[in-house]
Enzyme design. Structure first.
Site, PDB file in Angstrom:
ATOM      1  N   LYS A 277       0.836  -1.226   0.000  1.00 25.89           N
ATOM      2  CA  LYS A 277       0.000   0.000   0.000  1.00 25.89           C
ATOM      3  C   LYS A 277       0.865   1.268   0.000  1.00 25.89           C
ATOM      4  CE  LYS A 277      -4.150   0.212   2.006  1.00 25.89           C
ATOM      5  NZ  LYS A 277      -5.165   0.330   3.086  1.00 25.89           N
TER       6      LYS A 277
ATOM      7  N   LYS B 148       2.208   2.785   2.491  1.00 22.65           N
ATOM      8  CA  LYS B 148       1.793   3.687   3.572  1.00 22.65           C
ATOM      9  C   LYS B 148       2.484   3.252   4.857  1.00 22.65           C
ATOM     10  CE  LYS B 148      -2.577   4.677   1.383  1.00 22.65           C
ATOM     11  NZ  LYS B 148      -3.960   4.336   1.215  1.00 22.65           N
TER      12      LYS B 148
HETATM   13  N1  CTP Z   1     -13.781   1.415   4.375  1.00 28.12           N
HETATM   14  C1  CTP Z   1     -15.086   1.948   4.219  1.00 28.12           C
HETATM   15  N2  CTP Z   1     -15.268   3.306   4.315  1.00 28.12           N
HETATM   16  C2  CTP Z   1     -14.221   4.139   4.544  1.00 28.12           C
HETATM   17  C3  CTP Z   1     -12.910   3.614   4.711  1.00 28.12           C
HETATM   18  C4  CTP Z   1     -12.736   2.231   4.618  1.00 28.12           C
HETATM   19  O1  CTP Z   1     -16.034   1.198   3.993  1.00 28.12           O
HETATM   20  N3  CTP Z   1     -14.433   5.444   4.608  1.00 28.12           N
HETATM   21  C5  CTP Z   1     -13.599  -0.028   4.266  1.00 28.12           C
HETATM   22  C6  CTP Z   1     -12.754  -0.434   3.045  1.00 28.12           C
HETATM   23  O2  CTP Z   1     -13.567  -0.572   1.904  1.00 28.12           O
HETATM   24  C7  CTP Z   1     -12.181  -1.758   3.506  1.00 28.12           C
HETATM   25  C8  CTP Z   1     -12.041  -1.609   5.042  1.00 28.12           C
HETATM   26  O3  CTP Z   1     -12.840  -0.460   5.390  1.00 28.12           O
HETATM   27  O4  CTP Z   1     -13.104  -2.808   3.243  1.00 28.12           O
HETATM   28  C9  CTP Z   1     -10.608  -1.372   5.482  1.00 28.12           C
HETATM   29  O5  CTP Z   1     -10.108  -0.318   4.694  1.00 28.12           O
HETATM   30  P1  CTP Z   1      -8.724   0.417   4.864  1.00 28.12           P
HETATM   31  O6  CTP Z   1      -8.072   0.496   3.526  1.00 28.12           O
HETATM   32  O7  CTP Z   1      -7.971  -0.123   5.997  1.00 28.12           O
HETATM   33  O8  CTP Z   1      -9.280   1.875   5.307  1.00 28.12           O
HETATM   34  P2  CTP Z   1      -8.964   3.320   4.761  1.00 28.12           P
HETATM   35  O9  CTP Z   1      -9.438   4.280   5.813  1.00 28.12           O
HETATM   36  O10 CTP Z   1      -9.542   3.503   3.380  1.00 28.12           O
HETATM   37  O11 CTP Z   1      -7.363   3.336   4.727  1.00 28.12           O
HETATM   38  P3  CTP Z   1      -6.316   4.031   3.725  1.00 28.12           P
HETATM   39  O12 CTP Z   1      -6.633   5.498   3.695  1.00 28.12           O
HETATM   40  O13 CTP Z   1      -4.987   3.708   4.359  1.00 28.12           O
HETATM   41  O14 CTP Z   1      -6.509   3.356   2.382  1.00 28.12           O
END
Ligand code: CTP
Length: 139
Positions: free
Chosen positions: A48, A50
């Site tokens: 990712k 990150k």
């Molecule tokens: N997810 C969601 N709504 C959000 C953020 C995340 O439904 N606003 C869901 C994603 O679709 C995934 C799960 O939560 O199934 C875990 O997502 P993750 O990638 O860890 O969360 P993010 O907050 O999107 O992290 P990043 O910004 O690092 O991508």
């Protein structure tokens, strides 16, 4: 009676927030037993690209403390990347995913693989306006 017995979903879940909670509560409304695969630090860093704020063990602990999660466990690259490996390990009836993944190459392949073994995929609405990345930027 819920639609599925065992459900599985996966993600990084760094800086646990309400978008994560919305997703997990919706998953749990649809299955008796919810398993969450938590991507390990190597995956978050190298795939990712990150830097996780909360370490892998802390992310797993937070998820295991939630009422809507029955079991959270760390998952490696192989299990995250190819959901057939996740299926072999966790034996679920349904894979839940954010609808941001629908139509992607990885999920088109997963849909084809799972249809052969009778496992469902349910896409759930992504909560707009919040993400771990946004929170990091704000802080
Ligand atoms: N997810 C969601 N709504 C959000 C953020 C995340 O439904 N606003 C869901 C994603 O679709 C995934 C799960 O939560 O199934 C875990 O997502 P993750 O990638 O860890 O969360 P993010 O907050 O999107 O992290 P990043 O910004 O690092 O991508």
């Amino acid at each position: 009676m819920k639609k599925y017995k065992v459900g599985y979903t996966a993600g990084g879940f760094d800086l646990f927030h309400v978008g994560h909670l919305n997703l997990l509560e919706r998953c749990k409304q649809m299955c008796d037993y919810l398993i969450v695969g938590v991507c390990d630090d190597d995956y978050v860093k190298n795939i990712k690209h990150k830097e996780p704020v909360f370490k892998e063990d802390e992310r797993v602990r937070i998820l295991n403390a939630l009422k809507c999660v029955d079991r959270a466990e760390l998952v490696n690259f192989e299990i995250t990347d190819d959901k057939m490996f996740a299926l072999k390990k966790f034996h679920f009836d349904v894979l839940f995913s954010g609808d941001d993944w629908k139509g992607s190459e990885r999920y088109n392949k997963t849909e084809a693989d799972f249809s052969k073994v009778g496992v469902s995929i349910e896409y759930l609405p992504y909560t707009k306006g919040i993400s771990s990345t946004d929170i990091k930027k704000k802080i």
